[in-house]
Structures are given as structure tokens and as C-alpha cells.
Write an enzyme that holds these catalytic residues in place. Structure first.
Site, mmCIF file in Angstrom:
data_model
loop_
_atom_site.group_PDB
_atom_site.id
_atom_site.type_symbol
_atom_site.label_atom_id
_atom_site.label_comp_id
_atom_site.label_asym_id
_atom_site.label_seq_id
_atom_site.Cartn_x
_atom_site.Cartn_y
_atom_site.Cartn_z
ATOM 1 N N ASP A 65 0.832 -1.204 0.000
ATOM 2 C CA ASP A 65 0.000 0.000 0.000
ATOM 3 C C ASP A 65 0.869 1.257 0.000
ATOM 4 O O ASP A 65 0.575 2.232 -0.689
ATOM 5 C CB ASP A 65 -0.903 0.022 1.237
ATOM 6 C CG ASP A 65 -2.002 -1.023 1.167
ATOM 7 O OD1 ASP A 65 -2.153 -1.641 0.105
ATOM 8 O OD2 ASP A 65 -2.696 -1.215 2.182
ATOM 9 N N GLU A 116 -19.015 -3.279 3.894
ATOM 10 C CA GLU A 116 -17.840 -4.028 3.442
ATOM 11 C C GLU A 116 -17.899 -5.468 3.941
ATOM 12 O O GLU A 116 -18.409 -5.743 5.034
ATOM 13 C CB GLU A 116 -16.545 -3.357 3.934
ATOM 14 C CG GLU A 116 -16.425 -1.904 3.508
ATOM 15 C CD GLU A 116 -14.990 -1.460 3.267
ATOM 16 O OE1 GLU A 116 -14.084 -2.315 3.301
ATOM 17 O OE2 GLU A 116 -14.794 -0.250 3.033
ATOM 18 N N TYR A 131 2.361 1.878 -3.405
ATOM 19 C CA TYR A 131 1.303 2.287 -4.349
ATOM 20 C C TYR A 131 0.932 3.756 -4.114
ATOM 21 O O TYR A 131 0.869 4.552 -5.056
ATOM 22 C CB TYR A 131 0.072 1.404 -4.170
ATOM 23 C CG TYR A 131 -1.064 1.738 -5.113
ATOM 24 C CD1 TYR A 131 -1.122 1.175 -6.390
ATOM 25 C CD2 TYR A 131 -2.069 2.628 -4.741
ATOM 26 C CE1 TYR A 131 -2.158 1.493 -7.263
ATOM 27 C CE2 TYR A 131 -3.100 2.950 -5.602
ATOM 28 C CZ TYR A 131 -3.140 2.374 -6.863
ATOM 29 O OH TYR A 131 -4.166 2.701 -7.722
ATOM 30 N N ASP A 132 0.692 4.117 -2.831
ATOM 31 C CA ASP A 132 0.244 5.475 -2.513
ATOM 32 C C ASP A 132 1.353 6.507 -2.623
ATOM 33 O O ASP A 132 1.176 7.568 -3.217
ATOM 34 C CB ASP A 132 -0.317 5.525 -1.089
ATOM 35 C CG ASP A 132 -1.643 4.798 -0.956
ATOM 36 O OD1 ASP A 132 -2.292 4.563 -1.986
ATOM 37 O OD2 ASP A 132 -2.013 4.466 0.177
ATOM 38 N N CYS A 186 6.333 33.023 -17.090
ATOM 39 C CA CYS A 186 6.861 33.179 -18.445
ATOM 40 C C CYS A 186 5.710 33.651 -19.317
ATOM 41 O O CYS A 186 4.693 32.964 -19.444
ATOM 42 C CB CYS A 186 7.405 31.845 -18.967
ATOM 43 S SG CYS A 186 7.813 31.895 -20.731
ATOM 44 N N LYS A 235 -13.131 3.201 9.811
ATOM 45 C CA LYS A 235 -12.991 3.035 8.368
ATOM 46 C C LYS A 235 -12.542 1.597 8.099
ATOM 47 O O LYS A 235 -11.366 1.265 8.208
ATOM 48 C CB LYS A 235 -11.977 4.026 7.781
ATOM 49 C CG LYS A 235 -11.839 3.955 6.264
ATOM 50 C CD LYS A 235 -10.827 4.974 5.763
ATOM 51 C CE LYS A 235 -10.729 4.933 4.240
ATOM 52 N NZ LYS A 235 -10.223 3.646 3.741
ATOM 53 N N CYS A 250 13.053 32.056 -18.278
ATOM 54 C CA CYS A 250 12.316 30.797 -18.379
ATOM 55 C C CYS A 250 13.277 29.660 -18.736
ATOM 56 O O CYS A 250 14.048 29.783 -19.699
ATOM 57 C CB CYS A 250 11.227 30.902 -19.447
ATOM 58 S SG CYS A 250 10.377 29.335 -19.790
ATOM 59 N N SER A 275 -15.271 7.197 -3.628
ATOM 60 C CA SER A 275 -14.171 7.068 -2.694
ATOM 61 C C SER A 275 -14.348 8.122 -1.594
ATOM 62 O O SER A 275 -15.312 8.886 -1.606
ATOM 63 C CB SER A 275 -12.831 7.283 -3.399
ATOM 64 O OG SER A 275 -12.584 6.252 -4.321
#
Length: 649
Positions: free
Chosen positions: A63, A191, A66-67, A407, A144, A391, A106
Site C-alpha cells: 500500500d 464491506e 502504491y500510494d 513566463c 474506516k 524561463c 471514494s
């Protein structure tokens, strides 16, 4: 190589490897520090595959990686990338794919009390706008759950799927799965979870992890003996969110004992929990605040993942965005935080660099508090900063605009042009192949505008060094992007007008046809809910800037779906101005089609029943939750046939 189970998960999810092969996929998973070397297409494909395998119970990365590595890299490059703002889909399972009774979004995340306070401030502002007393509002805090998300309408149990359509997995109830705490069916979202203590004692030797077990419960094949026993023992259950233990109270009570309340609720259950959910309970306020495509605004998850380190700054590199703003990126001594090897952090703007003394040799406190982008929390030892004068992309002299260096060479600056081209194709979302590598190559051959790209032939692509097959594919993708139906608001958002992202475009175009927006006044835009005067001013300027390109592309004949509501009959139609909620399985058409039809007749469409709802339209297999809410609030309940008779009247 991928295991047979992992391949089966990808097959069920209808995912195939196109940018990566199995060998490279697994190499990336085992070397997360190489994420920054992936192309955009490779990175998004890796994230998509990794998410599917994780949710299917056979993950290839942690996890944290991934995060905080792979998603972090994508957000660093493209903060508004569609992948980051959609519900991450659950892995598919055999069964009928059906529209969910309600959208399962989500949850927005926070990792500090300050972030929670900012969320509460937004609620307070919304309460004031509705004339409600903020101190009298009730907040709810629940665990959660870290299980397998599903929705139970009393007749069907659905996987979350992509948040809008899921799979019928009612078979899990037929196998004996019970609702937690002896609860009834039809309590909505929840869940599938397994007792932590039971898993450790009875299942740890048979399943790699709890998610792997949860996936086995849902699969269509016969259950393993151990899974069957866990169901019989009611160690595995479907836990509706409505039955979760909860703390309720005022904001004052919550903020005064935040840590104590959070820790009590967090450790209340013998199930995997990865945080707590905070939400406001007032139905009118929930409806008023609404949701983004990703999450409800009236709800937030609090998670703990704070880690800091003192790091030396090696350099500060200026980067030019598509808007011309120069972003300072601090190159750091490589440091591992929250599972990620970090070597860069973005300072917000050059005023921050100037004021705080961020430059080579500076010592900063770097924080990884669950955010996908590392944060410079504090400058411990400041140095004399290096402020660029030109720039880095085109060499134009920079100018200050409040806190930002700008710029102004927007028509010729390579970085602004290439980023704008990438943005157009990425937001359009109905094409493949026009990522950074392709756009860079086109730019090198003097292709600098979107309309010029659409005029290219196979032979011209080949002349620029693209292979025959790739050239043919690129031309086909350009044709596809014109032929496939696309919402008019998405088409407009692709032009990258400042303050006109997907959300604001979707708000504006129901009120004005796409071809009329260039004649709008500031007053016209302010008249649309959600637009302030300052926003209207910059929108008018931005629209004028893109009009020449818009006219060229519009003439190419994109297949645009109009979202403009015909208001000529608003005052005559019975639905005009009414708030309608749909629930249950409909026969007249898909629920999305019925919502579009209602909006076209001047109605507002809600997702939950509140005191402001005028009609609850019910189809087949309706759960009791919305029906009871409608009865309690005196909302008119219409059958599908009664509703159809109403809209025909």
C-alpha cells in the site's frame, strides 16, 4: 512472471498489458525507486494493474509504495490526471454487471487535525449559506473498515465496481454470509470483512492476507473448506456502514477531544481498520455540499501516517507549467519516508523560496503525512536562494505575478506548448498514444498546435520517425477521438482555460450552448451557481484566448453530446425546478439516461432523499432506506409508470 491467479484477476477485470510486459511490470514492482523513469502511459498502466491485483486479493506492491511512490509520481507530474480523480475500481467477478442503486464514491483523506479543521470550516461556511447553526450540527465518527466494498439493496448485493456499475455477487448471501450484528438486509453500503483474531488463529496459514480471503468469498467457484467454516462461524460478515459503532456530537466536542475520540473509535472493532470516517449528519447540508466525481464533500477519512526527516537541499530546479508559472522543485539528498525513496519536493512558488531561503545547502524538514506529494514542513537552516531570471524552457525574461514567477511567452514557449497539447488529449480521454514522448517528437518537427496534429497523415507521421504501425494507429486514434461521443463540457475543459476544469465546465454548459459561451458576459457567468466575479473575469479572458483554436477544432466535427437544458419549457413542465431522486431497477432505460432526461426537463437530480426532495421515483427491488426517508419527510413517492405519465403530461 504473474501467477495464474493474478492473470485470472486481470482477465476478469478486462485488463491487458499494452505499455508493459509481465517482466517489466514485476521489475517495476520490485524497484519502486525507478518510478520517475516511467513514461506517463507506463505509470498509469502500472497503477491500473496494481490496483486491480490488490483489490482482487493478490497484490504486487505494498500500500505504501502504491500510494507514496507510484501515485505520488503521477500526481507530481499531473495533479489533475483523471486517474487520480476517479473511484478506483474493485476487481471484477463473474456475474451480471448492473448499475448501482447509488454511486459509491471514494473518500477524501486527511492526515492531520489542521486538514480536518479546514474541512470543518467548509461545512461551517455551507451551514451559514443554508441558515443553519454550525454549533448545533451533529458530527459522526465511525471506523474506516479495510474490507471489500459492496452495496446491499435488500435484493441484490453489488460490488463497488467503478463506483457507478458493479457486479451482482448476491451468491455470497446464498452461501450463508450474514449481516454483522444480526442486522437486516437492505442497509446500503458496507464491506465484507473477516475478524482479525479469527484470521490469525484459523486462516493465516491458508490465505496470504485478509483481502485474499475476502476475494475468495466473492469468487464464483466453490468455496474452500476454511472459507465456508469462517462464514458458518460468522467470523466473515457483511458489515453495513449504518451499523458501525459511532461517536456523535458537536464540532466543539470533537475538536476538544479529537485524539481521544479518534483512538477510541479506531480500535472499537475486531476487523481491519485503516482510519476513521468523519461526516456531517444533517441531510439538507449533505445534499447542499454534494460531491465531486471522486468523493462526497460532507465526509472525510482521517488516517495516520506522519513521518518526517531533516534533508539537505542539493539544488532548486525551475520548471515551466502549461500556464507559464515557474514551479520550483527542490532536488534533495535521497531519503526514504513512508515507504518511498524521495529525492524531490515541490515548493509552492518562488515567493516561498525567496522568503524561506530555500537553495543549495539549505536544511529542510520534509514531511510525508499521507500526502502523495512530499511537503517542505519547515526550513531549519536557510541559505541565500537562487531566483531564476529567465524561463528554463524558452529563455524569456520572467515577471512576478503576486507570489509566482511567470513566463509570458505562451505562444512560443516549448514547455507551455507541449504541456498544453498533452493536456488536451489527456482530458479528452477518448484516444491513446498522445503522451509526452509522442508530443515531444511532434514538437521537434514543428507541430505546435492541436489542430495541426489532427491534419497529419500516416505518411507524415512516418516521415517524422514514427513506425508504420504506430503511424497508422495514431491516425486511427485521432479519427476515433472525433467519432466517439464525448460530452461538450469535457471537450471545453480540454482547452485548459484557467478556472475552467471539468467541474466548472459541467456547471456552465447546462445553462448555455457550447457555441454561445464566447459571447457571454461576466454577469452571465456569475448568474450560474458556483461562479464568483473574480472567476468570471478570468474565464472571459481565457475563452477569448482559445477561441481561434476552438473554431478550428469545432469545424472538424467532433461528436459532441450537448448538456444544455432546454429552458423554453421550464415554467410549463411539472418537473421544472423540482428535486428528483431515482432508486431501484428501472425498465424505461438506464438510471443515467433517466437522470439526463429529467435534467433536460428542468429538474434537479439528487442522490439521497432529504427535506428538499420533491419526488422519489422507485423502480423494482427497492430497499427500505430511501422509502422510509421519503415517508418520514413527506416526499411524494412515484412508481416508474406514474413518473413517466408525469413527464408526458
Amino acid at each position: 512472471m504473474l501467477t495464474q491467479n493474478q492473470k485470472a484477476i486481470l482477465s476478469r477485470s478486462q485488463l491487458t498489458l499494452t505499455e508493459l510486459d509481465e517482466k517489466k511490470l514485476l521489475h517495476i514492482a520490485s524497484h519502486p525507486d525507478r518510478a520517475e523513469h516511467l513514461s506517463d502511459a507506463e505509470l498509469v498502466e502500472f497503477l491500473t494493474i496494481a490496483n486491480a491485483l490488490y483489490r482482487g486479493g493478490d497484490a504486487i506492491v505494498s500500500d505504501a509504495d502504491y500510494d507514496f511512490v507510484f501515485q505520488a509520481e503521477l500526481k507530481k507530474r499531473h495533479p489533475n490526471h483523471p486517474f487520480l480523480h476517479r473511484v478506483e475500481p474493485e476487481s471484477a467477478f463473474t456475474g451480471k454487471t448492473v448499475e448501482l442503486p447509488v454511486h459509491m464514491l471514494s473518500t477524501d483523506k486527511a492526515y492531520s487535525l489542521d486538514e480536518i479543521k479546514r474541512w470543518a470550516a467548509r461545512i461551517e461556511k455551507a451551514a451559514e449559506e443554508l441558515g443553519k447553526s454550525f454549533p448545533d450540527l451533529t458530527f459522526r465518527v465511525t471506523p474506516k473498515l479495510d474490507g471489500y466494498a459492496a452495496y446491499d439493496d435488500g435484493a441484490i448485493l453489488y460490488t463497488r465496481g467503478d463506483g457507478r456499475k458493479g457486479t451482482d455477487i448476491s451468491r455470497v448471501f446464498e452461501r450463508g454470509l450474514k449481516v454483522a450484528n444480526g442486522g437486516d438486509r437492505g442497509l446500503g453500503a458496507g464491506e465484507i470483512v473477516i475478524s482479525k483474531s479469527y484470521f490469525q488463529q484459523r486462516l493465516a496459514n491458508h490465505f496470504d492476507n485478509a483481502r485474499n480471503f475476502q476475494a475468495s468469498v466473492i469468487k464464483e467457484k466453490e468455496l474452500e473448506e476454511h472459507a465456508e467454516q469462517a462464514i458458518r462461524d460468522q467470523a466473515a460478515v457483511f458489515y453495513p456502514f449504518a451499523l458501525l459503532p459511532a461517536w456523535t456530537g458537536s464540532w466543539k466536542q470533537l475538536s476538544n477531544d479529537f485524539e481521544g475520540i479518534i483512538q477510541t473509535i479506531w480500535h472499537k472493532l475486531d476487523y481491519d481498520v485503516d482510519g476513521v470516517i468523519l461526516e456531517i449528519t444533517d441531510p439538507d447540508l449533505k445534499e447542499y455540499m454534494g460531491a465531486t466525481r471522486h468523493h462526497h464533500r460532507w465526509q472525510i477519512a482521517y488516517k495516520e501516517n506522519v513521518e518526517t526527516a531533516e534533508v539537505e537541499v542539493l539544488n532548486v530546479t525551475p520548471q515551466t507549467s502549461r500556464s507559464g508559472r515557474i514551479t520550483p522543485v527542490a532536488e534533495l539528498e535521497p531519503t526514504r519516508l513512508s515507504g518511498a525513496l524521495l529525492s524531490r519536493a515541490t515548493a509552492h512558488h518562488y515567493k516561498m523560496v525567496q522568503d524561506k531561503g530555500i537553495g543549495p545547502g539549505a536544511i529542510i524538514r520534509l514531511a510525508r503525512s499521507g500526502e502523495v506529494i512530499p511537503k517542505i514542513e519547515e526550513v531549519i537552516m536557510a541559505v541565500e536562494p537562487q531566483i531564476p531570471e529567465h524561463c528554463p524552457s524558452c529563455g524569456t525574461e520572467l515577471v512576478w505575478d503576486n507570489d509566482y514567477l511567470i513566463c509570458t511567452n505562451n505562444l512560443e514557449c516549448p514547455a507551455q506548448i507541449t504541456h498544453s497539447l498533452e493536456h488536451f488529449f489527456r482530458v479528452l480521454k477518448n484516444n491513446d498514444g498522445f503522451g509526452p514522448a509522442t508530443i515531444k517528437k511532434l514538437y521537434q518537427h514543428d507541430i505546435r498546435t492541436v489542430d495541426a496534429i489532427y491534419q497529419l497523415s500516416v505518411e507524415q507521421f512516418e516521415a517524422m520517425g514514427f513506425g508504420p504501425k504506430q503511424s497508422q494507429n495514431l491516425v486511427e486514434q485521432l479519427q476515433r477521438s472525433r467519432n466517439e461521443a464525448i460530452e461538450d463540457w469535457r471537450f471545453l475543459a480540454a482547452f485548459g482555460v484557467f478556472r475552467m476544469g471539468l467541474g466548472n465546465c459541467e456547471k456552465l454548459l447546462p445553462h448555455y450552448p457550447l457555441t454561445d459561451i464566447f459571447q457571454l458576459s461576466e454577469q452571465d457567468i456569475v448568474a450560474v451557481e458556483g461562479f464568483a466575479e473574480k472567476t468570471a473575469t478570468v474565464v472571459i479572458k481565457g475563452l477569448a484566448k482559445i477561441k481561434p483554436l476552438f473554431d478550428k477544432l469545432y469545424r472538424l466535427g467532433f461528436n459532441l453530446e450537448s448538456s444544455t437544458i432546454d429552458r423554453s419549457r421550464d415554467n410549463q413542465h411539472p418537473l421544472a425546478g423540482k428535486l428528483v431522486v431515482f432508486t431501484g431497477a428501472m425498465q424505461h432505460g438506464s438510471r443515467d439516461d433517466m437522470k439526463k432526461e429529467a435534467k433536460a426537463l428542468g429538474a434537479k437530480v439528487g442522490s439521497s432523499v432529504s427535506g428538499k426532495t420533491d419526488y422519489l421515483v422507485i423502480g423494482e427491488k427497492v430497499g427500505e432506506t430511501k422509502l422510509n426517508a421519503a415517508r418520514d419527510k413527506g416526499v411524494a413517492i412515484l412508481t416508474e409508470r406514474q413518473y413517466l405519465d408525469l413527464i408526458k403530461s
